[in-house]
Design a protein around this motif. Structure first.
Motif, PDB file in Angstrom:
ATOM      1  N   SER A  96      -4.391  12.276   0.182  1.00 22.53           N
ATOM      2  CA  SER A  96      -3.479  12.355   1.327  1.00 22.53           C
ATOM      3  C   SER A  96      -2.373  11.317   1.172  1.00 22.53           C
ATOM      4  CB  SER A  96      -4.259  12.107   2.625  1.00 22.53           C
ATOM      5  OG  SER A  96      -3.382  12.069   3.719  1.00 22.53           O
ATOM      6  N   ASP A  97      -1.147  11.798   1.075  1.00 23.70           N
ATOM      7  CA  ASP A  97       0.026  10.919   1.028  1.00 23.70           C
ATOM      8  C   ASP A  97       0.651  10.891   2.422  1.00 23.70           C
ATOM      9  OD1 ASP A  97       2.182   9.722  -1.122  1.00 23.70           O
ATOM     10  OD2 ASP A  97       3.161  10.615   0.613  1.00 23.70           O
ATOM     11  N   HIS A  98       1.010   9.681   2.894  1.00 24.05           N
ATOM     12  CA  HIS A  98       1.535   9.544   4.262  1.00 24.05           C
ATOM     13  C   HIS A  98       2.828  10.325   4.469  1.00 24.05           C
ATOM     14  CE1 HIS A  98      -0.796   5.517   4.751  1.00 24.05           C
ATOM     15  NE2 HIS A  98      -1.529   6.561   5.048  1.00 24.05           N
ATOM     16  N   GLU A 139       0.829  -1.219   0.000  1.00 22.02           N
ATOM     17  CA  GLU A 139       0.000   0.000   0.000  1.00 22.02           C
ATOM     18  C   GLU A 139       0.860   1.264   0.000  1.00 22.02           C
ATOM     19  OE1 GLU A 139      -3.158   2.311   2.894  1.00 22.02           O
ATOM     20  OE2 GLU A 139      -2.657   0.235   3.324  1.00 22.02           O
ATOM     21  N   GLU A 187      -9.041   6.244  -3.462  1.00 26.16           N
ATOM     22  CA  GLU A 187      -9.046   7.694  -3.246  1.00 26.16           C
ATOM     23  C   GLU A 187      -8.460   8.429  -4.444  1.00 26.16           C
ATOM     24  OE1 GLU A 187      -7.509  11.081  -0.059  1.00 26.16           O
ATOM     25  OE2 GLU A 187      -6.809   9.027   0.126  1.00 26.16           O
ATOM     26  N   ALA A 239      -6.024   1.541  -1.689  1.00 25.27           N
ATOM     27  CA  ALA A 239      -5.387   2.866  -1.630  1.00 25.27           C
ATOM     28  C   ALA A 239      -5.663   3.652  -2.907  1.00 25.27           C
ATOM     29  CB  ALA A 239      -3.886   2.716  -1.415  1.00 25.27           C
ATOM     30  N   ARG A 252       0.453   5.208  -1.347  1.00 27.69           N
ATOM     31  CA  ARG A 252       0.264   6.286  -0.372  1.00 27.69           C
ATOM     32  C   ARG A 252       1.554   6.817   0.231  1.00 27.69           C
ATOM     33  NH1 ARG A 252      -4.521   7.827   1.265  1.00 27.69           N
ATOM     34  NH2 ARG A 252      -6.350   6.510   1.079  1.00 27.69           N
TER      35      ARG A 252
END
Length: 770
Positions: A447-449, A382, A436, A433, A386
């Motif tokens: 939203s990227d981690h 994932e 989105e 993932a 992300r």
């Protein structure tokens, strides 16, 4: 003692006896009450509303206890507002409302002010004065001369009211003081309120002291930093950290980042500035700032929305694919009308080599957008989508954010290749993932981690590709517009080879146009006998082989130019590798021509049936799939139910074995579309009546003999035409699919549309002469 007085409801203010205050009055009913009081004895009753927002309060909306007051002055202001100066006289309580229009008139019972004195009251008065003096010293909001005036008061009731009027209390607390008619109760209540207020003021003082110390510390640090800078400037030195921080701040200002991203970046710069240079975290912060500044938060290219130019470019790059081209041109037309349209999410589904990836590049060229491609084949983590959180060593943003950085604009054409080959394991589900990313309602706040700030993907034109539709996760498929590219027909492949592949390979191999010529018949033979595919990759490889051998012959001086024809093709490509099954043209008992769809196009299937003495066994060979076997059993059951009509004995199935075979047994075959073909072949073998030659068929059969529609009609009909078949039996519900077949081929064929197996047998079996 009671009096009848006009009532003035007050909003957010309480008037105590012995106090003088200005009031602004604007409500019509309140103005009428003041005018009535001025006409009489200037006395009016003041009571506070329970809700300040209420413009037309009733009996239940006004407190019953209030103050009888005298109007000292009246001044009319512009706009119909009146300003009055009132002085509280004594407490009063509303006994009854006498009228409501044109103003509120009430009967008020005066509350006498008791003049009792005792040692307890005296003690309470001293306590109240001490508390009030302390309160004034701590709050510093009340002038000291007020304390002098309060201390000189000897009447306990007046003392309490004057103190209450000077305190900054909640309105409910002030109302409670006003309602306390008993002197002891009023003094006690005020002493308790002042004690609480002192505690609050003490807390305020501590908080202010703490804040002041922090401010002094910050100011001191700022002052010392400025001194360091001044010293370094005098010495001609420059602190690297300070210089780097200043440079980063300038870049942040120049980048025109969104407000929340800008604040986050400046905060990280402050952290970087305070860190010692050798700390490992400085590299993490620097990398993070580099990523923030390199992303295209506001940069975007202007679309070329000229539909005619786009159509020309798409036709230059690709032959055929009308549906795909129409969809792109529709998008451009809508963009001309609606400027803020969200980017579409298109999924091209088709076999390898049909031009899905190159079509995405052509779309980017037509729109004059940047093109980015990432392959999702085998992605199982994932974090690939992300990104990793910054707490991990070697953390990076996901491939979506990396692609946006590579594009350098916020509106590229973004190709997600091989979306049907995503995997998942213990590290998460990348398909989830992607939801989105590919949801137009969510991707404006992706939203990227790693970035930890919402990035707008709504202007991106996402294009995904897949070989098969069934392996794409359902929730992901629901968010995409699927455009199927079934593969090229033989005619289309010949045109593509002549217009695109041959000129491209001649150029790549350093040849000139007049040094190599391949005839149309030669290209057709390459398509038929040297390739078996839906796309054109192997076709391009075969043409490349011819180019290589031509280049060798020219360089060695063997020839100056080469012309390839169907006759000399084998000299360059060797013996043919594939053969297409030919249809039976003669009338044969127990053999029928079926039509099948494969990933590399349509094929003709020869279904053969033999009848032998036995016990009613049905044998199936030819590497048939489960669905195809079930179609054979369904067809056999139908023939048993029609034994009388076909002239068969009722117990024929108990005396004979049937063997159904589909040649080319090494090739797997499955699907329901051979149902009517196997049933026709069985009927022919059992009755001894031959099947008509020059006839092929496709359709699913039910137990009751209904003929159901099947897929891949275009490919099947083209295969029949290639095999020389003139008559084709199709389910009637597939009539709409005939529009997909090229008109020049459609005109050469005779289509027989059927709804029942009885019609199939009537058309397929040779009629006996009566």
């Amino acid at each position: 003692m009671s009096r009848i007085l006009p009532l003035l409801p007050l909003r957010g203010v309480i008037v105590f006896p012995y106090t003088v205050i200005h009031l602004d009055v604007g409500r019509e009913r309140s103005v009428s009450a003041i005018e009535e009081a001025m006409l009489r004895d200037r006395v009016i009753f003041l009571a506070m509303q329970k809700e300040a927002q209420d413009d037309d309060p009733g009996e239940d909306d006004i407190y019953t206890t209030g103050t009888i007051a005298e109007i000292k002055q009246l001044l009319k202001l512009p706009g119909g507002t009146i300003r009055i100066l009132v002085e509280g006289i004594r407490r009063g309580k509303i006994r009854e409302y006498l009228s409501y229009d044109p103003f509120l008139k009430v009967e008020v019972e005066e509350a006498p002010e008791p003049a009792e004195t005792s040692s307890e009251i005296e003690a309470l008065m001293r306590c109240l004065i001490d508390e009030f003096e302390t309160y004034v010293k701590m709050s510093k909001r009340i002038p000291p001369e007020t304390v002098v005036a309060v201390v000189s008061l000897e009447e306990p009731g007046r003392l309490a009211d004057v103190v209450a009027s000077h305190l900054n209390l909640k309105l409910t607390d002030k109302q409670a003081v006003l309602e306390a008619v008993d002197i002891k109760e009023r003094l006690n209540l005020l002493c308790e309120i002042l004690a609480k207020e002192k505690e609050i003021l003490e807390l305020e003082r501590k908080i202010n002291l703490r804040v002041r110390k922090q401010m002094e510390k910050t100011q001191k640090e700022y002052y010392l930093r400025e001194q360091i800078k001044a010293i370094q400037k005098e010495l001609g030195e420059k602190d690297e950290r300070v210089a780097e921080a200043e440079e980063l701040r300038q870049k942040i200002e120049a980048a025109r980042l969104p407000k929340d991203v800008r604040e986050r970046a400046l905060k990280e710069v402050e952290r970087l500035e305070k860190m010692p240079p050798m700390v490992a975290e400085t590299t993490v912060v620097r990398n993070y700032l580099d990523w923030l500044l390199s992303l295209p938060w506001n940069k975007q290219t202007r679309d070329r929305l000229d539909v005619k130019v786009a159509e020309r470019i798409l036709d230059e790059d690709h032959y055929g694919l009308k549906e795909v081209k129409d969809r792109i041109l529709e998008y451009l037309a809508i963009r001309q009308l609606a400027k803020k349209m969200k980017g579409p999410i298109i999924c091209f589904v088709g076999p390898p080599g049909v031009g899905k990836t190159s079509l995405a590049k052509s779309i980017a060229r037509a729109l004059q957008r940047k093109f980015v491609r990432i392959s999702l084949g085998g992605v199982r983590d994932e974090a690939e989508i992300r990104g990793h959180r910054r707490t991990y060593v070697g953390a990076l943003p996901g491939r979506i954010i990396q692609g946006m950085k590579q594009a350098g604009t916020r509106n590229p054409v973004f190709l997600l290749d091989e979306i049907d080959k995503l995997s998942s394991d213990f590290r998460g589900d990348p398909a989830s993932a992607l939801l989105e990313v590919l949801d137009p309602e969510q991707n404006h706040m992706f939203s990227d981690h790693y970035i930890e700030a919402p990035f707008d993907l709504s202007r991106v034109m996402f294009i995904t590709t897949a070989n098969v539709e069934y392996s794409i996760p359902r929730p992901l498929l629901d968010r995409m517009e699927v455009i199927r590219i079934p593969g090229y027909t033989e005619e289309e492949k010949v045109k593509i080879a002549a217009l695109h592949l041959l000129p491209k390979q001649i150029k790549e191999h350093g040849l000139k146009k007049d040094q190599l010529e391949i005839s149309e018949n030669a290209l057709r033979r390459i398509v038929r006998e040297y390739t078996r595919e839906a796309g054109v990759r192997n076709l391009e490889r075969q043409i490349a082989t011819i180019c290589r051998k031509t280049a060798r012959d020219i360089v060695s001086g063997k020839t100056k130019a080469v012309r390839i024809t169907a006759g000399n093709l084998e000299e360059y490509l060797g013996i043919p590798r594939y053969r297409h099954t030919e249809a039976f043209q003669n009338e044969v008992v127990g053999v029928a021509n079926g039509l099948a769809w494969t990933e590399v196009g349509g094929e003709v299937l020869n279904v053969e049936v033999s009848v032998m003495k036995g016990k009613g066994n049905l044998t199936l060979t030819g590497k048939l799939g489960d669905v195809m076997k079930e179609s054979a059993y369904a067809g056999f059951s139908y023939i048993r139910s029609r034994a009388d009509t076909l002239g068969l004995e009722a117990d024929f199935h108990e005396k004979h074995d049937l063997h159904i075979h589909v040649p080319e047994g090494a090739i797997p075959k499955d699907g329901p579309s051979a149902g009517i073909t196997m049933a026709t072949a069985m009927a022919s073998a059992l009755t001894g009546v031959p099947v008509k030659g020059n006839l092929a068929m496709t359709g699913e059969i039910t137990l009751r003999g209904r003929v159901l529609p099947v897929g891949g009609i275009k490919e099947k009909v083209l295969a029949a035409h290639r095999a020389g078949v003139k008559n084709i039996i199709l389910p009637r519900e597939n009539e709409k699919n005939l529009e997909d077949i090229p008109a020049n081929i459609r005109r050469k064929l005779n289509f027989i549309l059927v709804e029942h197996m009885d019609e199939v047998l009537k058309e397929a079996l040779v009629r006996k002469e009566e």
